[in-house]
Scaffold this motif. Structure first.
Motif, mmCIF file in Angstrom:
data_model
loop_
_atom_site.group_PDB
_atom_site.id
_atom_site.type_symbol
_atom_site.label_atom_id
_atom_site.label_comp_id
_atom_site.label_asym_id
_atom_site.label_seq_id
_atom_site.Cartn_x
_atom_site.Cartn_y
_atom_site.Cartn_z
ATOM 1 N N ALA A 14 -4.151 -104.803 17.473
ATOM 2 C CA ALA A 14 -3.602 -104.246 16.242
ATOM 3 C C ALA A 14 -4.531 -103.150 15.721
ATOM 4 O O ALA A 14 -5.753 -103.233 15.854
ATOM 5 C CB ALA A 14 -3.444 -105.342 15.190
ATOM 6 N N ASN A 15 -3.932 -102.127 15.152
ATOM 7 C CA ASN A 15 -4.706 -101.011 14.609
ATOM 8 C C ASN A 15 -4.338 -100.810 13.134
ATOM 9 O O ASN A 15 -3.369 -100.119 12.820
ATOM 10 C CB ASN A 15 -4.425 -99.730 15.400
ATOM 11 C CG ASN A 15 -5.304 -98.583 14.970
ATOM 12 O OD1 ASN A 15 -6.227 -98.757 14.180
ATOM 13 N ND2 ASN A 15 -5.041 -97.397 15.502
ATOM 14 N N PRO A 16 -5.103 -101.384 12.219
ATOM 15 C CA PRO A 16 -4.756 -101.305 10.799
ATOM 16 C C PRO A 16 -5.210 -100.041 10.107
ATOM 17 O O PRO A 16 -4.951 -99.867 8.913
ATOM 18 C CB PRO A 16 -5.485 -102.524 10.216
ATOM 19 C CG PRO A 16 -6.701 -102.660 11.061
ATOM 20 C CD PRO A 16 -6.275 -102.252 12.453
ATOM 21 N N THR A 24 -3.729 -100.149 19.247
ATOM 22 C CA THR A 24 -4.746 -99.298 19.839
ATOM 23 C C THR A 24 -5.142 -99.855 21.207
ATOM 24 O O THR A 24 -5.113 -101.074 21.419
ATOM 25 C CB THR A 24 -6.004 -99.193 18.944
ATOM 26 O OG1 THR A 24 -7.020 -98.453 19.653
ATOM 27 C CG2 THR A 24 -6.560 -100.563 18.590
ATOM 28 N N GLY A 25 -5.525 -98.953 22.104
ATOM 29 C CA GLY A 25 -5.999 -99.360 23.418
ATOM 30 C C GLY A 25 -7.500 -99.222 23.554
ATOM 31 O O GLY A 25 -8.014 -99.153 24.671
ATOM 32 N N GLU A 55 -3.490 -97.726 28.623
ATOM 33 C CA GLU A 55 -2.502 -97.337 27.620
ATOM 34 C C GLU A 55 -3.196 -96.664 26.442
ATOM 35 O O GLU A 55 -4.277 -97.073 26.024
ATOM 36 C CB GLU A 55 -1.704 -98.551 27.141
ATOM 37 C CG GLU A 55 -0.551 -98.212 26.211
ATOM 38 C CD GLU A 55 0.434 -97.227 26.830
ATOM 39 O OE1 GLU A 55 0.274 -96.013 26.576
ATOM 40 O OE2 GLU A 55 1.347 -97.668 27.546
ATOM 41 N N ILE A 56 -2.558 -95.617 25.943
ATOM 42 C CA ILE A 56 -2.991 -94.911 24.732
ATOM 43 C C ILE A 56 -1.810 -94.905 23.775
ATOM 44 O O ILE A 56 -0.695 -94.526 24.153
ATOM 45 C CB ILE A 56 -3.448 -93.481 25.064
ATOM 46 C CG1 ILE A 56 -4.732 -93.528 25.902
ATOM 47 C CG2 ILE A 56 -3.667 -92.664 23.802
ATOM 48 C CD1 ILE A 56 -5.167 -92.188 26.435
ATOM 49 N N TYR A 57 -2.052 -95.297 22.553
ATOM 50 C CA TYR A 57 -0.961 -95.414 21.583
ATOM 51 C C TYR A 57 -0.920 -94.242 20.604
ATOM 52 O O TYR A 57 0.151 -93.839 20.169
ATOM 53 C CB TYR A 57 -1.077 -96.746 20.825
ATOM 54 C CG TYR A 57 -0.897 -97.931 21.745
ATOM 55 C CD1 TYR A 57 0.372 -98.419 22.037
ATOM 56 C CD2 TYR A 57 -1.988 -98.530 22.370
ATOM 57 C CE1 TYR A 57 0.549 -99.478 22.909
ATOM 58 C CE2 TYR A 57 -1.824 -99.594 23.242
ATOM 59 C CZ TYR A 57 -0.561 -100.071 23.513
ATOM 60 O OH TYR A 57 -0.389 -101.119 24.390
ATOM 61 N N ASP A 58 -2.075 -93.704 20.248
ATOM 62 C CA ASP A 58 -2.127 -92.527 19.378
ATOM 63 C C ASP A 58 -2.155 -91.291 20.273
ATOM 64 O O ASP A 58 -3.198 -90.681 20.490
ATOM 65 C CB ASP A 58 -3.373 -92.593 18.482
ATOM 66 C CG ASP A 58 -3.465 -91.393 17.547
ATOM 67 O OD1 ASP A 58 -2.542 -90.548 17.550
ATOM 68 O OD2 ASP A 58 -4.479 -91.292 16.821
ATOM 69 N N ARG A 59 -1.005 -90.905 20.766
ATOM 70 C CA ARG A 59 -0.944 -89.812 21.735
ATOM 71 C C ARG A 59 -1.014 -88.443 21.088
ATOM 72 O O ARG A 59 -1.148 -87.435 21.787
ATOM 73 C CB ARG A 59 0.307 -89.948 22.596
ATOM 74 C CG ARG A 59 0.287 -91.212 23.445
ATOM 75 C CD ARG A 59 1.408 -91.262 24.432
ATOM 76 N NE ARG A 59 1.333 -92.474 25.244
ATOM 77 C CZ ARG A 59 2.175 -92.771 26.210
ATOM 78 N NH1 ARG A 59 3.168 -91.955 26.498
ATOM 79 N NH2 ARG A 59 2.038 -93.896 26.891
ATOM 80 N N GLN A 60 -0.932 -88.397 19.770
ATOM 81 C CA GLN A 60 -1.101 -87.117 19.090
ATOM 82 C C GLN A 60 -2.563 -86.675 19.128
ATOM 83 O O GLN A 60 -2.861 -85.482 19.190
ATOM 84 C CB GLN A 60 -0.630 -87.215 17.636
ATOM 85 C CG GLN A 60 -0.759 -85.900 16.877
ATOM 86 C CD GLN A 60 -0.193 -85.974 15.480
ATOM 87 O OE1 GLN A 60 0.436 -86.965 15.088
ATOM 88 N NE2 GLN A 60 -0.397 -84.930 14.697
ATOM 89 N N CYS A 132 -13.708 -91.467 15.737
ATOM 90 C CA CYS A 132 -12.609 -91.532 14.784
ATOM 91 C C CYS A 132 -12.626 -92.876 14.052
ATOM 92 O O CYS A 132 -13.445 -93.750 14.329
ATOM 93 C CB CYS A 132 -11.272 -91.343 15.499
ATOM 94 S SG CYS A 132 -10.869 -92.673 16.663
ATOM 95 N N SER A 133 -11.686 -93.035 13.126
ATOM 96 C CA SER A 133 -11.633 -94.247 12.303
ATOM 97 C C SER A 133 -11.324 -95.487 13.139
ATOM 98 O O SER A 133 -11.813 -96.582 12.850
ATOM 99 C CB SER A 133 -10.584 -94.088 11.199
ATOM 100 O OG SER A 133 -9.304 -93.806 11.740
ATOM 101 N N THR A 134 -10.518 -95.340 14.188
ATOM 102 C CA THR A 134 -10.216 -96.480 15.057
ATOM 103 C C THR A 134 -11.480 -96.975 15.751
ATOM 104 O O THR A 134 -11.723 -98.182 15.852
ATOM 105 C CB THR A 134 -9.153 -96.097 16.102
ATOM 106 O OG1 THR A 134 -7.948 -95.714 15.432
ATOM 107 C CG2 THR A 134 -8.863 -97.251 17.034
ATOM 108 N N PHE A 135 -12.291 -96.067 16.228
ATOM 109 C CA PHE A 135 -13.564 -96.400 16.871
ATOM 110 C C PHE A 135 -14.469 -97.120 15.878
ATOM 111 O O PHE A 135 -15.095 -98.142 16.201
ATOM 112 C CB PHE A 135 -14.202 -95.111 17.372
ATOM 113 C CG PHE A 135 -15.441 -95.299 18.226
ATOM 114 C CD1 PHE A 135 -15.649 -96.437 18.991
ATOM 115 C CD2 PHE A 135 -16.391 -94.292 18.275
ATOM 116 C CE1 PHE A 135 -16.787 -96.578 19.779
ATOM 117 C CE2 PHE A 135 -17.527 -94.411 19.061
ATOM 118 C CZ PHE A 135 -17.730 -95.560 19.799
ATOM 119 N N ALA A 136 -14.544 -96.607 14.655
ATOM 120 C CA ALA A 136 -15.386 -97.231 13.624
ATOM 121 C C ALA A 136 -14.911 -98.642 13.308
ATOM 122 O O ALA A 136 -15.720 -99.575 13.170
ATOM 123 C CB ALA A 136 -15.390 -96.373 12.363
#
Length: 231
Positions: A14-16, A24-25, A55-60, A132-136
Motif C-alpha cells: 500500500a502507498n498512502p 507501490t513496488g 512492477e511500477i505503479y507510479d508510471r508518471q 521521493c516521498s514514497t522512498f521516505a
C-alpha cells in the motif's frame, strides 16, 4: 570483479503518500532465478519496468525507457546500515540490481554495461535516482530525503539497449564510456545540492531530455529551436 549480488523484484505494498496511486513496488526482494530484461517501451506492452515480473505503479514519475532498471551498490547499503543501526537487505532501496565491487556513482552518463555473458543484457547509464516521498515513507527514517540527498550516493537508472537475462552472480563489464566527464554523482549533485554544476548537464546527449531541460531552465539557457527539413 564487478558483479550482480542480487536481482530484486517488487512485492506490492500500500502507498498512502501519493494521491490516486494505491500501491507501490518499492519493496523489492531477491529472487533465485534468471530474470528477463527488455526495454519497457510499446514493443513490450508498455510496462514500466525493464525486468519481467517487476512492477511500477507510479508510471508518471517512474519507469519507462530511461528508468528501466535501477542499480545500487551493496557497499553503499552497508554504509547506510551502519549509520541507521539496522540491517538493510538487498533490494532495500527499491533497486532491481544490487551490485558489488562497482563504483556506481563514478559511472559516466551514457556508460554501457554488459551483464553476464555475450547473451546478457546491454544496459546504459541514464540518470541518477532522485528521492521521493514514497522512498521516505518506505525507509521510515527522520528527514530521509534530505539525508539521502546530502550523502549523494543515489545509485543509477539504466536503459536497456539489448535484451537478455540477468541473475545473481552475473559479471558486470563496462564495455564503453562516452567522451564527456559527467558522472552519476556529479549529475545528482547538480540536480539537487550543487546547482553551479548544472551547465555540465546541458550538452550531454546521453542524459534524458527532461534532465537537460531542467538544467537549461535553471541556468537560463534557452534551447535552440530546430526547423524540421521534412525527413
Amino acid at each position: 570483479m564487478s558483479h550482480v549480488l542480487s536481482v530484486n523484484l517488487a512485492h506490492p505494498r500500500a502507498n498512502p503518500v501519493k494521491a490516486g496511486i494505491d500501491l507501490t513496488g518499492i519493496d523489492k526482494r531477491p529472487v533465485d532465478h534468471a530474470v528477463a530484461v527488455r526495454p519497457p517501451g510499446p514493443k513490450y506492452g508498455g510496462h514500466g519496468s525493464g525486468l519481467v515480473g517487476d512492477e511500477i505503479y507510479d508510471r508518471q514519475n517512474h519507469g519507462g525507457n530511461d528508468q528501466a532498471v535501477y542499480a545500487y551498490a551493496r557497499e553503499n547499503l552497508d554504509l547506510w546500515a551502519a549509520d541507521l543501526g539496522r540491517e538493510l537487505a538487498n533490494g532495500s532501496f527499491g533497486e532491481n540490481l544490487t551490485t558489488t565491487e562497482l563504483d556506481v556513482e563514478a559511472a559516466l552518463i551514457g556508460e554501457r554495461w554488459r551483464v553476464g555473458g555475450a547473451a546478457g543484457p546491454l544496459l546504459e547509464v541514464s540518470v541518477p535516482r532522485i528521492p521521493c516521498s514514497t522512498f521516505a515513507h518506505w525507509l521510515d527514517e527522520r528527514r530521509w530525503v534530505r539525508r539521502f540527498t546530502q550523502r549523494a550516493l543515489p545509485g543509477t537508472y539504466l536503459r536497456v539497449l539489448e535484451p537478455g537475462e540477468v541473475r545473481a552472480g552475473d559479471a558486470i563489464t563496462v564495455v564503453s564510456r562516452p567522451d564527456h566527464d559527467l558522472t552519476v554523482g556529479v549529475c545528482f549533485r547538480a540536480l539537487t545540492i550543487e546547482p553551479d554544476l548544472l551547465p555540465r548537464l546541458i550538452d550531454v546527449e546521453e542524459l534524458p531530455g527532461e534532465a537537460r531541460e531542467v538544467a537549461r531552465k535553471r541556468t537560463g539557457v534557452i534551447p535552440v529551436q530546430f526547423v524540421s527539413d521534412g525527413e
